[in-house]
Design an enzyme around this catalytic site. Structure first.
Site, PDB file in Angstrom:
ATOM      1  N   HIS A 191      -0.726   5.000   9.390  1.00 21.71           N
ATOM      2  CA  HIS A 191       0.422   5.610   9.478  1.00 21.71           C
ATOM      3  C   HIS A 191       0.623   6.978  10.072  1.00 21.71           C
ATOM      4  CE1 HIS A 191       0.035   2.525   5.921  1.00 21.71           C
ATOM      5  NE2 HIS A 191       1.507   2.536   6.221  1.00 21.71           N
ATOM      6  N   HIS A 209       0.792  -1.303  -0.048  1.00 17.38           N
ATOM      7  CA  HIS A 209       0.058  -0.203   0.017  1.00 17.38           C
ATOM      8  C   HIS A 209       0.851   1.285   0.034  1.00 17.38           C
ATOM      9  CE1 HIS A 209      -0.391  -0.759   4.629  1.00 17.38           C
ATOM     10  NE2 HIS A 209       0.823  -0.059   4.269  1.00 17.38           N
ATOM     11  N   GLU A 255       5.211  -5.393   8.560  1.00 19.09           N
ATOM     12  CA  GLU A 255       3.693  -5.192   8.134  1.00 19.09           C
ATOM     13  C   GLU A 255       3.263  -6.455   7.486  1.00 19.09           C
ATOM     14  OE1 GLU A 255       3.251  -1.971   5.332  1.00 19.09           O
ATOM     15  OE2 GLU A 255       3.701  -0.464   6.649  1.00 19.09           O
ATOM     16  N   HIS A 285      10.620  -3.742   2.850  1.00 20.75           N
ATOM     17  CA  HIS A 285      10.972  -2.390   2.933  1.00 20.75           C
ATOM     18  C   HIS A 285      11.389  -1.924   4.043  1.00 20.75           C
ATOM     19  CE1 HIS A 285       6.644  -2.517   4.299  1.00 20.75           C
ATOM     20  NE2 HIS A 285       6.638  -0.980   4.204  1.00 20.75           N
TER      21      HIS A 285
END
Lengths: 132, 282
Positions: B59, B12, B240, B193
């Protein structure tokens, strides 16, 4: 069960945002959250120091923000998702801001990502790299 | 009876939302990534669910550090779009599914999951970018949504085993709902990431691909992978991926792989995407 935070300290070039660090960085991250509103972004841009002085941040946290030193902000309890509100306010993308924490400039970092990203070999362990 | 018809997982990345909103999807940089979702958009048009339970993380967009729930479910009729610092994305509001959401939330709490209830919620790119990837840029989203926010930002995060168990509990709850609904569960976020520190930009493609294989074929073992391994091998934000385990748990013991896509880079990260269906359901 007691969380084992020690295990994170051997990952090179990485600051894990733990519940303890979140406590240290609370005011810094709250300041960042305030930048989700356009009027606050305008006030911050108009006089950064005066705006920061409205928060119970440490002088180190304020100085790191004024200098846009994201690594120092991480060390002082900031989390990158909160800090992203600062670079959003500056009109910077994640790539532009994130690259400043590495030893590369923006074009070098972008070239690395286009070539498949940073290879993990050599980046798993500080001990293996001879770092403390 | 309501039924779980499919599980979707996807990254996302915020820059993907910007590319959609600014009409940049055909640019050289973005074209190969968006091409990876062409199949998905077609498949989704033919298999649009009545409700998508979208597992995502906020976030620092709606949740500050005053309240940091481990699991939180949105029960509202609709959810506005957050201003993440650049102004809200110019997309339609997300419509909720309060009847199913209250049923599922009640069931999960009865099943010993300490769920936080959100009667007001603004959603950020964690939820809206997957909608854009699967539906493009419509005037109105074609499915109703139940947001399920998971804390993956602050350590300790919930364990993989707990996420997997939550998915199984969602499956039971949906199957007990007295209404004729097709329900999908989406797990968003990941793949490898790291967007902070000197190690930023880390990509570990072999590890990502193995994770997808294990998620499909061996989730009962995968659920015990320690967070430390995600952080070392997939980057500090790679954790995540535990949200994909919630999706997988909701699908039952065996699945059919409908589609798989992997691409590097999108901004600072790798992009991973799966469409799975419960075995034998198609």
């Amino acid at each position: 069960m007691k969380p084992n935070y020690e295990q994170f300290t051997d990952i090179p070039g990485t600051t894990i945002f733990t519940i303890e660090l979140a406590h240290v960085g609370f005011e810094l991250n709250q300041f960042c959250m305030s930048l989700r509103s356009a009027p606050n972004r305008d006030r911050f841009r108009a006089d950064e120091r005066a705006y920061l002085d409205e928060w119970k941040m440490t002088e180190e946290q304020k100085s790191a923000v004024l200098n846009r030193d994201f690594q120092r902000m991480l060390d002082a309890g900031g989390n990158v998702y909160f800090l992203s509100k600062i670079f959003a306010c500056d009109g910077l993308s994640y790539v532009q801001a994130v690259s400043t924490m590495t030893d590369m400039d923006v074009p070098e970092y972008q070239a690395m990502m286009l070539a498949g990203g940073r290879n993990i070999d050599g980046w798993r362990s500080k001990k293996e790299r001879g770092e403390k | 009876m309501a039924r779980i018809t499919a599980g979707i997982s996807t990254s996302h990345v915020p820059a993907v939302g910007v590319a959609v909103d600014m009409g940049r999807t055909e640019e050289d940089y973005w074209k190969p990534m968006f091409a990876g979702y062409d199949f998905s958009k077609k498949w989704m048009a033919e298999n649009t669910p009545d409700v998508a339970i979208i597992v995502y993380n906020d976030h620092a967009s709606y949740f500050g550090m005053e309240i940091m729930p481990t699991f939180a479910m949105g029960l509202a009729n609709s959810f506005e779009i957050c201003d993440e610092g650049y102004g809200p994305r110019p997309i339609p509001p997300v419509m909720g599914a309060p009847e199913l959401a209250t049923h599922v939330a009640g069931s999960l709490i009865t099943d010993d999951f300490d769920l936080t209830i959100l009667n007001v919620l603004e959603v950020d790119h964690g939820l809206t970018v997957p909608l854009s990837l699967m539906f493009g840029a419509p005037d109105k989203w074609p499915t109703r949504v139940i947001p399920l926010a998971v804390n993956v930002v602050m350590n300790p995060q919930p364990s993989g085993a707990r996420c997997f168990a939550l998915g199984k509990a969602i499956r039971r709850a949906v199957q007990q709902f007295d209404g004729d609904l097709d329900v999908q569960v989406w797990g968003t976020g990941g793949m490898s990431h790291q967007i902070q520190g000197a190690r930023a930009g880390l990509i570990n493609e072999p590890w990502d691909r193995k994770f997808m294989d294990d998620l499909i074929n061996d989730p009962e073992v995968l659920q015990y992978k320690p967070h430390l391994e995600y952080m070392i091998e997939a980057g500090s934000e790679g954790v995540e991926l535990i949200m994909w385990l919630i999706m997988r748990g909701a699908l039952g013991p065996e699945v059919d792989e409908v589609y798989r896509f992997y691409h590097v880079p999108a901004s600072n990260t790798a992009v991973g995407h799966l469409i799975l269906t419960p075995k034998g359901s198609e």
